[in-house]
Design an enzyme around this catalytic site. Sequence first.
Site, PDB file in Angstrom:
ATOM      1  N   GLY A   1      42.970  41.234  37.071  1.00 12.70           N
ATOM      2  CA  GLY A   1      43.530  40.196  37.956  1.00 12.70           C
ATOM      3  C   GLY A   1      43.216  38.813  37.422  1.00 12.70           C
TER       4      GLY A   1
ATOM      5  N   ALA B   1      37.660  26.790  26.083  1.00 13.57           N
ATOM      6  CA  ALA B   1      36.292  26.609  25.580  1.00 13.57           C
ATOM      7  C   ALA B   1      36.013  27.558  24.411  1.00 13.57           C
ATOM      8  CB  ALA B   1      35.283  26.847  26.704  1.00 13.57           C
TER       9      ALA B   1
ATOM     10  N   ARG C   1      47.186  45.123  33.259  1.00 12.77           N
ATOM     11  CA  ARG C   1      46.318  46.299  33.362  1.00 12.77           C
ATOM     12  C   ARG C   1      46.855  47.303  32.354  1.00 12.77           C
ATOM     13  NH1 ARG C   1      45.986  44.358  38.955  1.00 12.77           N
ATOM     14  NH2 ARG C   1      43.868  43.585  39.141  1.00 12.77           N
TER      15      ARG C   1
ATOM     16  N   GLY D   1      37.323  41.178  34.837  1.00 17.48           N
ATOM     17  CA  GLY D   1      36.390  41.745  35.799  1.00 17.48           C
ATOM     18  C   GLY D   1      35.671  42.959  35.239  1.00 17.48           C
ATOM     19  N   ASP D   2      35.018  43.721  36.118  1.00 20.70           N
ATOM     20  CA  ASP D   2      34.182  44.827  35.612  1.00 20.70           C
ATOM     21  C   ASP D   2      35.002  45.930  34.946  1.00 20.70           C
ATOM     22  OD1 ASP D   2      35.188  45.650  38.023  1.00 20.70           O
ATOM     23  OD2 ASP D   2      33.274  46.337  38.845  1.00 20.70           O
TER      24      ASP D   2
ATOM     25  N   THR E   1      36.910  36.601  37.849  1.00 20.24           N
ATOM     26  CA  THR E   1      37.535  37.264  39.001  1.00 20.24           C
ATOM     27  C   THR E   1      37.217  36.463  40.253  1.00 20.24           C
ATOM     28  OG1 THR E   1      37.426  39.161  40.505  1.00 20.24           O
ATOM     29  CG2 THR E   1      35.562  38.908  39.046  1.00 20.24           C
ATOM     30  N   ILE E   2      38.205  36.351  41.145  1.00 19.16           N
ATOM     31  CA  ILE E   2      37.956  35.568  42.371  1.00 19.16           C
ATOM     32  C   ILE E   2      36.974  36.272  43.300  1.00 19.16           C
ATOM     33  CG2 ILE E   2      40.215  34.440  42.270  1.00 19.16           C
ATOM     34  CD1 ILE E   2      40.961  36.294  44.738  1.00 19.16           C
ATOM     35  N   ASP E   3      36.738  37.566  43.087  1.00 20.75           N
ATOM     36  CA  ASP E   3      35.935  38.353  44.043  1.00 20.75           C
ATOM     37  C   ASP E   3      34.425  38.114  43.957  1.00 20.75           C
ATOM     38  OD1 ASP E   3      38.336  39.447  44.727  1.00 20.75           O
ATOM     39  OD2 ASP E   3      37.977  41.396  43.796  1.00 20.75           O
TER      40      ASP E   3
ATOM     41  N   ASP F   1      32.401  39.769  42.304  1.00 25.44           N
ATOM     42  CA  ASP F   1      31.779  41.089  42.511  1.00 25.44           C
ATOM     43  C   ASP F   1      31.241  41.704  41.219  1.00 25.44           C
ATOM     44  OD1 ASP F   1      34.232  41.531  41.336  1.00 25.44           O
ATOM     45  OD2 ASP F   1      34.738  43.257  42.582  1.00 25.44           O
TER      46      ASP F   1
ATOM     47  N   ARG G   1      45.299  31.117  70.881  1.00 26.55           N
ATOM     48  CA  ARG G   1      45.396  32.507  70.416  1.00 26.55           C
ATOM     49  C   ARG G   1      44.151  32.936  69.648  1.00 26.55           C
ATOM     50  NH1 ARG G   1      51.462  31.941  67.874  1.00 26.55           N
ATOM     51  NH2 ARG G   1      52.614  32.739  69.661  1.00 26.55           N
TER      52      ARG G   1
ATOM     53  N   ARG H   1      38.987  43.358  47.509  1.00 25.50           N
ATOM     54  CA  ARG H   1      39.259  44.765  47.816  1.00 25.50           C
ATOM     55  C   ARG H   1      37.982  45.553  48.110  1.00 25.50           C
ATOM     56  NH1 ARG H   1      43.386  46.718  43.589  1.00 25.50           N
ATOM     57  NH2 ARG H   1      41.887  45.557  42.339  1.00 25.50           N
TER      58      ARG H   1
ATOM     59  N   HIS I   1      40.334  29.635  71.662  1.00 26.84           N
ATOM     60  CA  HIS I   1      40.980  30.170  70.455  1.00 26.84           C
ATOM     61  C   HIS I   1      39.915  30.713  69.506  1.00 26.84           C
ATOM     62  CE1 HIS I   1      39.887  26.247  68.857  1.00 26.84           C
ATOM     63  NE2 HIS I   1      40.092  26.733  67.655  1.00 26.84           N
TER      64      HIS I   1
HETATM   65  P1  ADP Z   1      39.267  43.907  36.418  1.00 24.01           P
HETATM   66  O1  ADP Z   1      38.890  43.672  35.006  1.00 24.01           O
HETATM   67  O2  ADP Z   1      39.749  42.667  37.110  1.00 24.01           O
HETATM   68  O3  ADP Z   1      38.199  44.667  37.182  1.00 24.01           O
HETATM   69  P2  ADP Z   1      40.849  46.361  36.274  1.00 24.01           P
HETATM   70  O4  ADP Z   1      39.810  47.195  36.957  1.00 24.01           O
HETATM   71  O5  ADP Z   1      42.261  46.542  36.675  1.00 24.01           O
HETATM   72  O6  ADP Z   1      40.585  44.804  36.437  1.00 24.01           O
HETATM   73  O7  ADP Z   1      40.706  46.636  34.698  1.00 24.01           O
HETATM   74  C1  ADP Z   1      41.500  45.941  33.768  1.00 24.01           C
HETATM   75  C2  ADP Z   1      41.753  46.825  32.584  1.00 24.01           C
HETATM   76  O8  ADP Z   1      40.513  47.173  31.962  1.00 24.01           O
HETATM   77  C3  ADP Z   1      42.370  48.188  32.918  1.00 24.01           C
HETATM   78  O9  ADP Z   1      43.770  48.126  33.051  1.00 24.01           O
HETATM   79  C4  ADP Z   1      41.984  48.997  31.695  1.00 24.01           C
HETATM   80  O10 ADP Z   1      42.780  48.675  30.588  1.00 24.01           O
HETATM   81  C5  ADP Z   1      40.577  48.492  31.418  1.00 24.01           C
HETATM   82  N1  ADP Z   1      39.619  49.376  32.079  1.00 24.01           N
HETATM   83  C6  ADP Z   1      39.340  49.456  33.393  1.00 24.01           C
HETATM   84  N2  ADP Z   1      38.434  50.419  33.658  1.00 24.01           N
HETATM   85  C7  ADP Z   1      38.130  50.968  32.467  1.00 24.01           C
HETATM   86  C8  ADP Z   1      37.268  52.025  32.048  1.00 24.01           C
HETATM   87  N3  ADP Z   1      36.516  52.677  32.932  1.00 24.01           N
HETATM   88  N4  ADP Z   1      37.215  52.304  30.739  1.00 24.01           N
HETATM   89  C9  ADP Z   1      37.949  51.623  29.850  1.00 24.01           C
HETATM   90  N5  ADP Z   1      38.795  50.629  30.172  1.00 24.01           N
HETATM   91  C10 ADP Z   1      38.893  50.301  31.459  1.00 24.01           C
HETATM   92  O1  F6P Z   2      40.117  41.548  41.864  1.00 20.90           O
HETATM   93  C1  F6P Z   2      40.859  40.429  42.248  1.00 20.90           C
HETATM   94  C2  F6P Z   2      41.868  40.802  43.319  1.00 20.90           C
HETATM   95  O2  F6P Z   2      42.587  39.648  43.661  1.00 20.90           O
HETATM   96  C3  F6P Z   2      41.280  41.453  44.555  1.00 20.90           C
HETATM   97  O3  F6P Z   2      40.693  40.545  45.426  1.00 20.90           O
HETATM   98  C4  F6P Z   2      42.491  42.127  45.093  1.00 20.90           C
HETATM   99  O4  F6P Z   2      42.136  43.205  45.907  1.00 20.90           O
HETATM  100  C5  F6P Z   2      43.207  42.606  43.866  1.00 20.90           C
HETATM  101  O5  F6P Z   2      42.784  41.758  42.817  1.00 20.90           O
HETATM  102  C6  F6P Z   2      44.692  42.577  43.985  1.00 20.90           C
HETATM  103  O6  F6P Z   2      45.221  43.086  42.813  1.00 20.90           O
HETATM  104  P1  F6P Z   2      46.779  43.023  42.436  1.00 20.90           P
HETATM  105  O7  F6P Z   2      46.991  41.731  41.708  1.00 20.90           O
HETATM  106  O8  F6P Z   2      46.983  44.201  41.554  1.00 20.90           O
HETATM  107  O9  F6P Z   2      47.560  43.078  43.711  1.00 20.90           O
END
Ligand code: ADP
Ligand code: F6P
Length: 320
Positions: A11, A22, A72, A102-103, A125-127, A129, A162, A171, A216
């Site tokens: 995301g 940078a 993705r 993200g992770d 990531t905005i989360d 997390d 309201r 998420r 409200h």
């Molecule tokens: P974020 O990086 O924001 O958490 P995703 O979970 O959608 O977003 O992961 C982004 C991309 O990173 C995935 O589409 C995939 O290509 C790769 N990825 C995610 N999970 C794994 C994993 N367990 N092993 C290898 N690559 C991964």
């Molecule tokens: O991880 C960032 C995030 O914006 C979450 O907060 C949200 O649940 C998710 O991505 C939405 O993903 P998508 O862009 O696939 O709808």
Amino acid sequence: MKKIGVLTSGGDAPGMNAAVRAVTRAALAKGMEVVGIQKGYVGLLNREFFDMTARSVSGIIQRGGTCLYTARCPEFRNMEGVLKAKEVCEEIGIEGLVVIGGDGSFRGAGDLSSVGIPCIGIPGTIDNDIQCTEYTIGYDTAMNTAMEMIDKLRDTTQSHARCSVVEVMGRRAGFIAVNVAMAVGAEAALTLERPYDLDQLAAKMVRTRDSKGKNHFIIVVSEGVGQVENIARTIQEMTGIESRATVLGHVQRGGSPTVRDRVAATELGYHAVELLDQGIGNRIVGFKDGKVYDIDLHEGLAMKKDFDDARYDILTETAY
Ligand code: ADP
Ligand code: F6P
């Protein structure tokens, strides 16, 4: 290292552009070549990349989204995809890779590091997390956007006496919900991390309306908790207070990054390049005690991030 790659994955988040800038500028200043890979791991596998110059990243620091595009890539979850990516990196001479995401993206970066392409993860990531860092790029901008929108929502909520039930992003994490709820003076934040009881919430709303004249209410709900339409309907049935549901959605992912996000992105991007310049890979850069640091990628991913219980309690204690 003589040549590195940079990509954004998963995301998008406001401030990713500042990080790309940078990384590019710091690497060029150290005499490295920089390759911009488009659409995350998809672009790596499909060989969608270009050589970056200092001008490639001109005028992007203030822009939301990512100039490198993001995607993705299910194929990258298999070793076959990872080995293909290694081949592409070797073919174009990339000795190290900066992955902004993200992770999920970091898990991919860990796999690529383990087959011999040193990767550095920059948390974007905005989360907020990602376990091993106090802060992720995009979090502040997203919360400010949500806050501004809920401030506007309050005007109409108040006019109609309201209850507004508002869904914010996150998420699997309630960090945005708790902080935004506090910033807008909401009556409650419903998150996955803390149990909530709609009966109790409804009873409190009615009590405060009857005893203190409160007419409200704003309830912030973290995405993942459940359908806000259902929650609003239930609250209306329980309290008799007219309720409406609002989903803020992807607008929270856009917009010009705040100072905090631009500065964090620049510091993290710079540090990522410093590591690659020393031949160090397989790390995540992040913030610990407010300072930039780095940690082993797998160790970082295995950590658990504490929920901000104290802040949640203050929100609850100051809500009515
Ligand atoms: P974020 O990086 O924001 O958490 P995703 O979970 O959608 O977003 O992961 C982004 C991309 O990173 C995935 O589409 C995939 O290509 C790769 N990825 C995610 N999970 C794994 C994993 N367990 N092993 C290898 N690559 C991964
Ligand atoms: O991880 C960032 C995030 O914006 C979450 O907060 C949200 O649940 C998710 O991505 C939405 O993903 P998508 O862009 O696939 O709808």
